[in-house]
Design an enzyme around this catalytic site. Sequence first.
Site, short mmCIF file in Angstrom:
data_model
loop_
_atom_site.label_atom_id
_atom_site.label_comp_id
_atom_site.label_asym_id
_atom_site.label_seq_id
_atom_site.Cartn_x
_atom_site.Cartn_y
_atom_site.Cartn_z
N ARG A 346 0.85 -1.21 0.00
CA ARG A 346 0.00 0.00 0.00
C ARG A 346 0.88 1.24 0.00
O ARG A 346 0.53 2.28 0.53
CB ARG A 346 -0.91 0.01 1.24
CG ARG A 346 -1.77 -1.20 1.37
CD ARG A 346 -2.79 -1.33 0.24
NE ARG A 346 -3.49 -2.61 0.31
CZ ARG A 346 -3.07 -3.71 -0.32
NH1 ARG A 346 -1.99 -3.71 -1.08
NH2 ARG A 346 -3.76 -4.83 -0.21
N ASP A 363 -2.10 -7.25 4.28
CA ASP A 363 -2.37 -6.80 2.92
C ASP A 363 -1.65 -7.69 1.91
O ASP A 363 -2.23 -8.13 0.91
CB ASP A 363 -1.90 -5.35 2.74
CG ASP A 363 -2.62 -4.39 3.69
OD1 ASP A 363 -3.80 -4.66 4.01
OD2 ASP A 363 -2.02 -3.40 4.12
N TRP A 479 -9.30 -7.20 10.77
CA TRP A 479 -9.17 -6.60 9.42
C TRP A 479 -9.60 -5.13 9.41
O TRP A 479 -9.03 -4.30 8.73
CB TRP A 479 -10.01 -7.42 8.42
CG TRP A 479 -10.05 -6.82 7.06
CD1 TRP A 479 -9.16 -7.05 6.06
CD2 TRP A 479 -11.00 -5.88 6.55
NE1 TRP A 479 -9.50 -6.31 4.95
CE2 TRP A 479 -10.63 -5.59 5.22
CE3 TRP A 479 -12.14 -5.26 7.08
CZ2 TRP A 479 -11.35 -4.70 4.41
CZ3 TRP A 479 -12.85 -4.38 6.28
CH2 TRP A 479 -12.46 -4.10 4.96
N ASP A 481 -9.37 -1.82 10.68
CA ASP A 481 -8.36 -1.11 11.47
C ASP A 481 -8.93 -0.30 12.63
O ASP A 481 -8.23 -0.03 13.60
CB ASP A 481 -7.59 -0.14 10.56
CG ASP A 481 -6.52 -0.87 9.75
OD1 ASP A 481 -6.01 -1.88 10.25
OD2 ASP A 481 -6.22 -0.41 8.64
N GLU A 628 -13.48 4.43 6.70
CA GLU A 628 -13.75 3.26 7.54
C GLU A 628 -15.12 3.32 8.21
O GLU A 628 -15.49 2.42 8.95
CB GLU A 628 -12.67 3.13 8.62
CG GLU A 628 -11.25 2.98 8.08
CD GLU A 628 -10.89 1.53 7.78
OE1 GLU A 628 -11.65 0.62 8.13
OE2 GLU A 628 -9.84 1.31 7.15
N HIS A 635 -13.11 -3.51 -0.89
CA HIS A 635 -12.45 -4.75 -0.47
C HIS A 635 -13.48 -5.69 0.20
O HIS A 635 -13.56 -6.88 -0.12
CB HIS A 635 -11.33 -4.35 0.48
CG HIS A 635 -10.43 -5.44 0.95
ND1 HIS A 635 -9.23 -5.17 1.56
CD2 HIS A 635 -10.51 -6.79 0.91
CE1 HIS A 635 -8.64 -6.31 1.89
NE2 HIS A 635 -9.40 -7.29 1.50
N GLY A 703 -6.69 -4.00 -1.29
CA GLY A 703 -6.98 -5.44 -1.29
C GLY A 703 -8.15 -5.79 -2.19
O GLY A 703 -8.38 -6.98 -2.48
#
Length: 794
Positions: A346, A363, A479, A481, A628, A635, A703
């Site tokens: 990333r 990742d 997964w 974060d 998020e 993903h 991802g």
Amino acid sequence: MRYEHETPEDYYSFRDEAKEVEFKRHDMPTPWMNYLSNGTFHTMLSHAGGGVAFYKSPQIWRITRYRFFHLPTDRSGPYIYVQDAESGSYWCPTYEPALNKPQAWTSAHGMGYTRFEACSEGVSAKTLYFVGPFENSLIWNLTLTNNSSVVKTLNVYAYAEFGMMEFMRELQWQCYNKHQVSVMYHGQEALVYKYGVENQPKPEETPLVYFMADRPLHSYDGDRDAFIGSYRSESNPAAIEQGGCTGSTLLGGDPCGALQVKLTLQPGETRTVNFFLGTAMSEAEIEAAMACSREKDFVARSFQALSGSWDGYLEAWNCELPDPDAQRMINIWNPYQAQRNFLFSRNISFYATGTFRGVGYRDTAQDALAVVPFDAEAAKDKVRLLLGQQYRDGHVNHYFFPHEGWEPVTSIHSDDHLWTALSVWDILAETGDASFLQDRIPFYDGGEATVYEHLKRAIDFTASRLGPNGFPLMLRSDWNDQLFRVCRQGKGESIWTAMQLGMVLLRMQELAPLAGHPEDTAGYTAMYEEQQRLVNSLGWDGKWFRRAVMDDGRFLGTAEHEEAQIWLNAQTWATLSGMAEPSKALQAMDSVRDILDTELGIKKLHPSITVFPDPADPLTNYNKGTGENGAVFCHANTWAIIAECMLGRGDLAYKYYRQLLPNVAMEQAGLSRYKAEPYVYASNLFGPESDKFGLANVSWLTGTAAWMYVAVTQYILGIKPVLEGLSIDPCIPAEWPGFSVTRRFRGCRYEIKVNNSSRSSKGVQEIRVDGQKLEGNVIPAYAGKVSVQVEVIM
Ligand code: GLC
């Protein structure tokens, strides 16, 4: 937010035969990037010529400068200026940055190259940028034609602003470090840039940079201030406007490379000049690289080798589908993007500055999944690299810096160490060779063990860290974060990790006997069954699966709360792991469809978080609908596609797949709202609770690339390597009449034709291999055969 006058065709079009995307305008909503690379020397380059070159690591060996987030956007880059010596007027084949624009212009990204075609003032320029396999250099191949009826004398300038290698220290210590660099004229008509700054991490591995042409130089500049001048920019360099390069070198200051070549073109005449921006470890190596680059056919040979390697790579997997958007993505752009993720993790993109993201464990373990079908050996090497970051107790470094030599980030997450089992299983399924399980790999903290033992210790680590309810402890996060906020005290548990563990345990049950440890299987099975019981009991909320247990013992992802009631991952992985009881699996995915799905993809959670669980300390600071929070996290969408395929709902799976095809999503959102590239996946799209619904973010390095590829090839098209062979079990839109795939598998070409005249979504009636009916739907490997014809009747 779509503007009435905006039609994507005015901006770009795909040229599938050439594996290119072509651009008709320079003013895209954001720079649309490509990555040129030979695995060691890399350049990220935009459709309008902005970009950055780096050697191995954009953290410590960043050769040129790119000003992230600054205005004007997309500066600087490897620029060429073409100047009419008589009139003095000049322009750039890349469109940007000279103020004078070409009269006609297009550019295109292809596999490992970017090209520009432009003309102005009777001169046309074709420019091709790429990094070939033979030298660590960015090749700028410029071909000029005089289309006018008069003789043209042209000044051609090639310009790159040099960065100071260590990007973070450049920002911090530039005022001192700049006086420790030099740009000198090298006897053979090249400039050589030397970065010799004190306390750099790896001085003996730091290359020299050379910049040269394959024609005699008229002049040059190594001092940026001399070339650009004061209060000017790349748009109007003083040297170009005031009589040419000044012959400056640099012993301290702001470095650049500017080369001036003079060409005279008769009417109708065409001439080519090549520039090379490269790295070498010593003066002697520079001499050798320069001699090699000047060989007559070097550029043509290099480009041929590059094209050949991409053709060879992509040949491994090809399909013909009723949906041309999907077909293009599967055959070209998705595997291309996935390979770039595998290479760069990333690290650096238009969005990520490449400062402190080395190799992310989770990742990269996922990125490997989409490289396995093309290059299983490279995937094995990556797994070796990852397992070298594992500690004897089974946990792993969160991310690490193989080139930079910096200390790794050691936060412990509940998921990181578990991902590798998936990569290893895929490698075995692809190659049919279980010997990889016996490879010996060192632990980060000393000692070594086989690949299988590494995987087993990852399971042991999780097994010994279960929380009060019996689910795996969340630790720093899973997964997702952001989840650390509700698990800071170390008591929180991840229900999703229980599901991830489940999927991994299914793989481990198969790997154990292959590794010579059948005795381990019972333990894996018992652990699976216990987690499965918990998921279906404590983990079930009534209409969906819960996401986590917070430190205070309350569940996250339940209808009882006002916000963050339902989370996508817990619904999808309940099916992926095989854990969900059938009715719960369906109910959970129905809730996804009814609550989380939008016309631009599936939201990560709903409702978006603003104050939950505590207004003074909400779970995330992301604004509602972004990143998020309640964004469409692409993903995570991939797993919804897989889950729907596993449940046999092909139409819904395909809806989820198609709506996130980048060009389709862009069309739906409107180009100026979507903003990012229409040929590669973005990490997320702002969700409906944001005021910019449909804005795509963090494209290229995500991802999404690997998992979309897995989702569509292995689950929708249903061609999935398993340990016994190649399993065929498509789950497609019922209206599809069929499709075909050519896939390389264990040395043999499988030419697969799927006939769906029954118009069903799922269910294989019959498979014939070279005319012979097959029992079941797993085709064995054919060691001796070059190709087999496979007919599949649904
Ligand atoms: C980012 C991170 C990835 C993480 C995801 C969800 O994409 O790179 O590691 O899993 O966000 O939080």
